[in-house]
Design an enzyme around this catalytic site. Structure first.
Site, mmCIF file in Angstrom:
data_model
loop_
_atom_site.group_PDB
_atom_site.id
_atom_site.type_symbol
_atom_site.label_atom_id
_atom_site.label_comp_id
_atom_site.label_asym_id
_atom_site.label_seq_id
_atom_site.Cartn_x
_atom_site.Cartn_y
_atom_site.Cartn_z
ATOM 1 N N GLY A 167 -3.958 14.168 1.691
ATOM 2 C CA GLY A 167 -2.732 14.851 1.318
ATOM 3 C C GLY A 167 -2.471 16.009 2.259
ATOM 4 O O GLY A 167 -3.374 16.449 2.976
ATOM 5 N N CYS A 208 -10.399 12.697 3.171
ATOM 6 C CA CYS A 208 -9.689 13.802 3.824
ATOM 7 C C CYS A 208 -9.431 14.935 2.825
ATOM 8 O O CYS A 208 -10.355 15.559 2.359
ATOM 9 C CB CYS A 208 -8.409 13.277 4.474
ATOM 10 S SG CYS A 208 -7.744 14.436 5.662
ATOM 11 N N TYR A 209 -8.179 15.194 2.446
ATOM 12 C CA TYR A 209 -7.947 16.242 1.440
ATOM 13 C C TYR A 209 -8.751 15.925 0.176
ATOM 14 O O TYR A 209 -9.245 16.828 -0.501
ATOM 15 C CB TYR A 209 -6.457 16.345 1.102
ATOM 16 C CG TYR A 209 -6.160 17.372 0.037
ATOM 17 C CD1 TYR A 209 -6.159 18.722 0.335
ATOM 18 C CD2 TYR A 209 -5.916 16.978 -1.283
ATOM 19 C CE1 TYR A 209 -5.926 19.670 -0.649
ATOM 20 C CE2 TYR A 209 -5.679 17.919 -2.278
ATOM 21 C CZ TYR A 209 -5.681 19.263 -1.959
ATOM 22 O OH TYR A 209 -5.451 20.194 -2.935
ATOM 23 N N HIS A 212 -9.826 8.835 7.686
ATOM 24 C CA HIS A 212 -9.052 7.873 6.886
ATOM 25 C C HIS A 212 -9.550 6.447 7.140
ATOM 26 O O HIS A 212 -9.123 5.811 8.110
ATOM 27 C CB HIS A 212 -7.565 7.967 7.244
ATOM 28 C CG HIS A 212 -6.915 9.205 6.741
ATOM 29 N ND1 HIS A 212 -6.334 9.287 5.496
ATOM 30 C CD2 HIS A 212 -6.791 10.434 7.296
ATOM 31 C CE1 HIS A 212 -5.859 10.503 5.306
ATOM 32 N NE2 HIS A 212 -6.127 11.222 6.389
ATOM 33 N N GLU A 236 -8.683 3.835 5.663
ATOM 34 C CA GLU A 236 -7.674 2.825 5.324
ATOM 35 C C GLU A 236 -6.761 2.464 6.485
ATOM 36 O O GLU A 236 -6.042 1.478 6.422
ATOM 37 C CB GLU A 236 -6.825 3.293 4.129
ATOM 38 C CG GLU A 236 -5.996 4.544 4.345
ATOM 39 C CD GLU A 236 -6.791 5.821 4.127
ATOM 40 O OE1 GLU A 236 -8.037 5.759 4.138
ATOM 41 O OE2 GLU A 236 -6.176 6.884 3.990
ATOM 42 N N ASP A 289 11.910 -12.853 -3.750
ATOM 43 C CA ASP A 289 11.522 -12.075 -4.930
ATOM 44 C C ASP A 289 12.160 -12.615 -6.213
ATOM 45 O O ASP A 289 11.467 -12.836 -7.212
ATOM 46 C CB ASP A 289 11.904 -10.602 -4.750
ATOM 47 C CG ASP A 289 11.294 -10.021 -3.483
ATOM 48 O OD1 ASP A 289 10.332 -10.618 -2.972
ATOM 49 O OD2 ASP A 289 11.789 -8.993 -2.998
ATOM 50 N N LYS A 327 4.777 -7.343 -1.084
ATOM 51 C CA LYS A 327 5.564 -8.499 -0.652
ATOM 52 C C LYS A 327 4.694 -9.722 -0.327
ATOM 53 O O LYS A 327 4.996 -10.841 -0.747
ATOM 54 C CB LYS A 327 6.380 -8.114 0.586
ATOM 55 C CG LYS A 327 7.356 -9.170 1.035
ATOM 56 C CD LYS A 327 8.647 -9.037 0.284
ATOM 57 C CE LYS A 327 9.691 -10.015 0.744
ATOM 58 N NZ LYS A 327 10.948 -9.804 0.023
#
Ligand code: XMP
Length: 520
Positions: A59, A86-87, A177, A179, A234, A376
């Protein structure tokens, strides 16, 4: 909250730009997770959510800021593994008795290399593939003293506490990070984390299908549901899933506004009515739409007319269904994630996402949104699980206003007919060359200009058209597709030979920005 019965992982969002990527990595591991902003997570929420593990996102804040975002202290008493990023690492240290210092020359942004200091941390199993593992850092403040019980397992030049952990409690905190793409081996950390937390990896589309069907039945009971079906991925997946759950209590409304592509209405109606035996109203409203659009050339006016008529028509047919209580929509997870708004104080911004804008309020309908947990690509996977043909699942996006915004200037039936034919030839070419799945979106726009040409021995004075093909991730930015000259030449020849009314073909090589994908 959903009725998902799987083990759940809770991601507490502290406002990182990449929080959604954490969820992606976990979903890839067949782990069910939800993202919730820190200011909605309190003791009662934790009890109700009952997570099997928790991740604190990164963050933009500083733990020193007044009112800095914090998790409830009770999260540390749940007895479940926690990973701080991180944060999230700084928060963890701050809450558990460590120390965080302001940046002052030690800020680190971008690529960094982390070296191991100790071995045998389950979280790091198979992680250090080299002596120094590449990671992506993005931090101002840093941890200067780790909390009691923690050890250091990895360092980088500017982050002496790059990887920390308390193995007895399964609390882990990293400064980088894992990710993001630029931490190449990052997925392994998540894999190890969810394994040691005891997740079975049973969040599969098959399981989702069963659970979603049960949830739809529980929500709807024996009431009627209506669904606006456009033939896009969708709404198609949502309709098939709901039909499987409640059968003929569902009625779909397909609005044909006269602005569809060649064969599109028949394709959609045949597919759902004949193959799926689904109650489907084929609302042929071509006269209405084309009548109201007659003589209109301003793009925004066109859009407004189409939007208004679409709602009127949908409402008319929805009433005919008889006391429907629910409106089904193919809303996806990225549309519903509440993201933390730091600029706007403690409030939370939620994107509005009514596909059939305004109708639920107007008609007193409740929403059924069975895809709101999914990204998606997961919707596509669910579509495959439900047996939808690949041709439906991989379709390029097609805008609600249809061919109206691919026909700059006044819309006439003549121009629409020419456009339909040209578009069909172009898409056929793309398919024949095996390029359809490589391209994000491709279409033809017919230009409001006639040009002089010569065919055989005669003069022609016909319309020019522009071919468009782009690659994009989310439609927000895009670049033109680099067709070969051979492809372009062959396609232009085919269109001019096969489509009366067009005697000139151009290729649009504008990126977005500064252009947009559609011409209007
Ligand atoms: P633009 O032209 O804004 O389009 O770059 C980005 C993406 O959105 C689609 N698009 C629409 N989709 N209703 C829709 O459902 C609309 O009014 C609309 N306008 C644009 C466009 O086809 C592209 O995929």
């Amino acid at each position: 909250m959903t009725d998902i019965t799987h083990d759940r992982l809770l991601i507490i969002d502290f406002g990182s730009q990449v929080t959604q990527l954490i969820a992606r990595r976990l979903r890839e591991l067949n782990v069910f997770c939800e993202i919730h902003p820190f200011n909605t997570v309190d003791d009662a929420f934790l009890k109700d959510f009952d997570p099997k593990a928790v991740i604190f996102s990164g963050g933009p804040s500083s733990v020193f800021a007044v009112g800095a975002p914090m998790p409830p202290q009770s999260v540390f008493d749940l007895g479940v593994p926690i990973l701080g990023i991180c944060y999230g690492q700084q928060v963890m240290m701050h809450c558990l008795g460590g120390k965080v210092e302001r940046g002052h020359g030690t800020a680190e942004f971008g690529r960094a290399f982390v070296a191991p200091t100790k071995d045998k941390l389950e979280l790091l199993e198979g992680w250090f593939l080299t002596e120094k593992e590449q990671v992506w850092m993005s931090h101002g403040d840093h941890v200067s003293k780790i909390a009691p019980g923690f050890e250091v397992y990895g360092t980088s030049p500017n982050a002496p506490f790059a990887i920390t952990g308390d193995a007895s409690r399964n609390f882990f905190a990293v400064q980088f990070h894992p990710e993001v793409h630029h931490t190449p081996n990052g997925a392994r950390l998540y894999e190890n984390f969810v394994r040691l937390a005891g997740f079975k990896g049973d969040w599969t589309m098959h399981a989702y299908r069963e659970e979603a069907i049960a949830a739809i039945r529980a929500q709807v009971g024996d009431a009627k549901v209506i669904c606006g079906l456009s033939g896009g991925v969708d709404s198609s997946v949502a309709a098939v899933l709901i039909h499987e759950a409640i059968g003929d209590q569902l009625t779909c409304v397909f609005v044909d506004h006269g602005l569809l592509r060649k064969g599109e209405a028949e394709e959609v109606v045949t597919m759902f009515r004949d193959n799926y035996n689904m109650p489907l109203i084929h609302a042929d409203e071509q006269e209405l739409f084309l009548g109201e659009l007659d003589g209109v050339s301003d793009p925004e006016t066109k859009r407004k007319i189409i939007g208004r008529l679409f709602i009127d028509v949908f409402q008319k047919h929805a009433i005919a269904v008889g006391d429907a209580k629910f409106l089904a929509q193919g809303t996806l997870y990225p549309d519903v994630i509440e993201s933390v708004s730091f600029s706007g104080g403690p409030s939370v911004t939620i994107k509005s996402h009514h596909n059939v804008g305004g109708l639920p309020e107007k008609m007193g309908l409740q929403l059924v949104e069975p895809l709101r947990e999914l990204f998606k690509d997961e919707v596509r996977a669910l579509g495959r699980e439900l047996g939808l043909p690949a041709s439906f699942i991989g379709r390029h996006p097609f805008p609600g206003p249809g061919l109206a915004i691919r026909c700059p200037g006044e819309i006439t039936r003549e121009k629409l007919a020419i456009l339909r034919e040209a578009d069909a030839v172009y898409i056929d070419q793309i398919r024949k060359h095996g390029l359809y799945d490589d391209i994000w979106q491709a279409f033809v726009a017919i230009l409001p200009v006639r040009t002089v040409g010569v065919m055989g021995d005669g003069r022609t004075y016909d319309f020019a058209c522009a071919l468009r093909a782009v690659n994009s991730v989310d439609g927000m930015t895009a670049d033109y597709y680099p067709f070969t000259h051979e492809f372009l030449g062959e396609t232009a020849t085919r269109i001019i030979n096969e489509v009366p009314g067009i005697n000139r073909v151009t290729y649009d090589i504008t990126s977005k920005p500064p252009g947009t994908i559609e011409w209007e």
